[in-house]
Design an enzyme around this catalytic site. Sequence first.
Site, PDB file in Angstrom:
ATOM      1  N   ASP A   1      50.077  30.917  42.719  1.00 48.23           N
ATOM      2  CA  ASP A   1      48.891  32.093  42.277  1.00 48.23           C
ATOM      3  C   ASP A   1      49.582  33.200  41.427  1.00 48.23           C
ATOM      4  OD1 ASP A   1      46.377  32.937  41.843  1.00 48.23           O
ATOM      5  OD2 ASP A   1      46.547  34.164  43.650  1.00 48.23           O
TER       6      ASP A   1
ATOM      7  N   GLY B   1      39.959  39.672  45.832  1.00 45.14           N
ATOM      8  CA  GLY B   1      39.051  38.747  46.709  1.00 45.14           C
ATOM      9  C   GLY B   1      39.516  38.705  48.151  1.00 45.14           C
TER      10      GLY B   1
END
Length: 848
Positions: A649, A534
């Site tokens: 993350d 992303g």
Amino acid sequence: MRSVPNYHHPYTFLFFIFVFILFPAFSVSAKTLSSTESLTISSNKSIVSRNGTFELGFFTPGSSSRWYLGIWYKKISIRTYVWVANRDNPLSHPNGSLKISDNNLVIFDHSSNTPVWSTNLTVGTSKSQVVAELLDNGNFVLRDSNNNEYLWQSFDFPTDTLLPDMKLGWDKKTGLDRVLRSWKTLEDPSSGDFSTKLETRGFPEYYVFNRESIIYRSGPWIGNRFSCVPEMKPIDYMSYTFISTNEEVSYSYHMINTDVYTTLSLSSIGTIQRQTWIEPAHTWRQLWYQPKDICDNYEKCGNYCYCDSNTLPGCNCIRGFEQRNDQEWALRDDSAGCVRKTNLSCDGRDGFVVVKKMKLPDTAATVVDRGIGLKECEAKCLKDCNCTAYANTDIRDGGSGCVIWKGGLLDIRSYANGGQDLYVKLAAADLDVKITSHGGIIGSSIGVTIFLLITIIIFGYWKRKQKTAITIQTPSVDQVRSQDLLINQVVLTSERYISRENKTDDLELPLMEFEALAMATNRFSDANMLGQGGFGIVYKGVLPDGKEIAVKRLSKMSLQGTDEFKNEVRLIARLQHINLVRLLGCCIDKGEKMLIYEYLENLSLDSHLFDKIRRSTLNWQKRFDITNGIARGLLYLHQDSRFRIIHRDLKASNVLLDNNMTPKISDFGMARIFGRDETEANTRKVVGTYGYMAPEYAMDGIFSMKSDVFSFGVLLLEIITGKRSKGFYNSNRDLNLLGFVWRSWKEGKGIEIVDPIIIDSSSSALQTHEILRCIQIGLLCVQERAEDRPMMSTVMVMLGSETTTIPQPKRPGFCVGRSLPETESSSSTQRDDELSVNQITLSVIHAR
């Protein structure tokens, strides 16, 4: 009065016949072994110390078919082996014995009637009988039965553990050099690749070797501890002894409180660690271990260069020295080290700069004089043209003794707390520098401040004179230039001084040209692409000197904007740990934002774990080692780094693997710094990856160390099952991977969820037990309530122990999961990767 059994009673007699015939493994313990006795595997006999602390006997590690003679703690619940006799010559079947033969201890293999291990004493002519005894301190000795003279003792031949009163080091009288050598693996006590040896030359210290290569150095003994083990503080239940004479150089420790059990051991992964048994918790607690961070690695920085885990770059030239190779330095290759700015004159004009709180340089080639003080040491060094530095040999009571280095200064690091002063010789021209690193002083920081104040006052007075002067005289061009130069110097000096005081807020990172990175990646060609996510694409690059790099080129449409980019640069640049990826530089050019990392040959964990071909190379031992590495990296972020960092993350694609499959946590774009007194924080911008986010973070925007623990738990279960958490679905209609694991665990079918590649009918019972324990640890980490989850320090203890009692997990969190098939609607207008929960926008970033 104690009752005595009636052995003449027929039922009593039959009972003993029954026990010895039907239960041949019935354990019988003795205190000694005489020359007429033997210790056989089949009888399951053992020798126990008089105080009951230690036991000696035959054992098999796990479900192995190999048999060893060893010593372990008897009084504690975890079977902890501290010595192994025939570690490299095991018995392949339970048909062996230990006996005394020709005044030697011998292990016989009765199948071949040959000895597999012996004490190999040549002085076996004792007139009286010899006897073997296990002492209260764990020392197994062979002695004359009429006196306490030891003919042989196990303390002279340690394996991987140093017990109290056991010595590490050299003894001239016996010719012994006692070293520690690691087990090969947790299940294999044979000699591993790692060893610990006390170096007796120069100023003694111990080294940890990986085969023949030094990987860690303790620093010399400085009176009360080893120089680079600041955690080695005085403890009321233990004392240390260090002997350095012409006859002996050794280190040992003694237990003042014998009810406390503690060991110093070398693990199978090369860490030297101090552990203490905690009875209420039934576990070993790790007091300290080395090497801990990247600055502990031997010669991390080159000559005349010290490592500081809190600076960027981590390697720093000692004051008066400069980088040997600017190009390599810019790419964080600091191995070339530093060189002098000015050569020494050796005419009496040279002086010294003091660098404080340092791990002393490698001491193998040093000159030691314990009879003189620091002033005499300085004079001695000044007279010797080859002398490059000096220090005290003992830091107690203000310091004493003298150690002098001749030649280079290698393997130095700094400590926030610990270390000692090192005095480095400089040429007179380099002594004008006022402030040294870590507070080392030639002039004084106060002097710099006074100089700045005086200069500013003079300048202000001059400006006021200009305004109030009745007669204004136009200054000449030269005067203006001189005044401007003075002003600029004041401003520059002030900025540098201020930036030095606030360097944590404005760290520098090597900036690379866009064109150089374009050439290195073949104009960012698809052939060089390593992965895509992303945030953008990662390319492999090769610099003109052949150095391989990884370039993360952020997409202009990426969710990671300038703030996240700066955050990642600022955070990862400060971190120094073997299990964290290394950032080499960055590039900002006309809207382009790029990060340059070290290139890791084996790419990311997910590229192996979820690939049908590559996953076959990930056996259980590799997966377990990777799990431990990730846990160590996360523990460093939460507890051991200068800043407490929440990653936010953690996932398989953000764990990279080097050539040795060592895991390195990467991608700190979403990470947040916590204060030491902070436990949690709240955000309205919840950004993470589907399947890894903790419930409280996804639902309420609350993140903490426990939310990282949740992500670690998910990752651990992925490693065990070989299944992705994101997009998981199975025919049993489980909500997600966590639901699948939880249901199987509750039904007692935990082993059925394990990746078939790592477990089959040939798997050992110990391996199966270890896998099931890891499933339980993973479920503890993903419990719904944050307060129920363990801290990473506790996770490390549970991973490192084979039999520590692990709590039963509670229900895992299912707050964000894949909808069941019948509830999915084709008319839904909301994107799968964008969820809104409690008015919080949740941007879910797909795995890269």
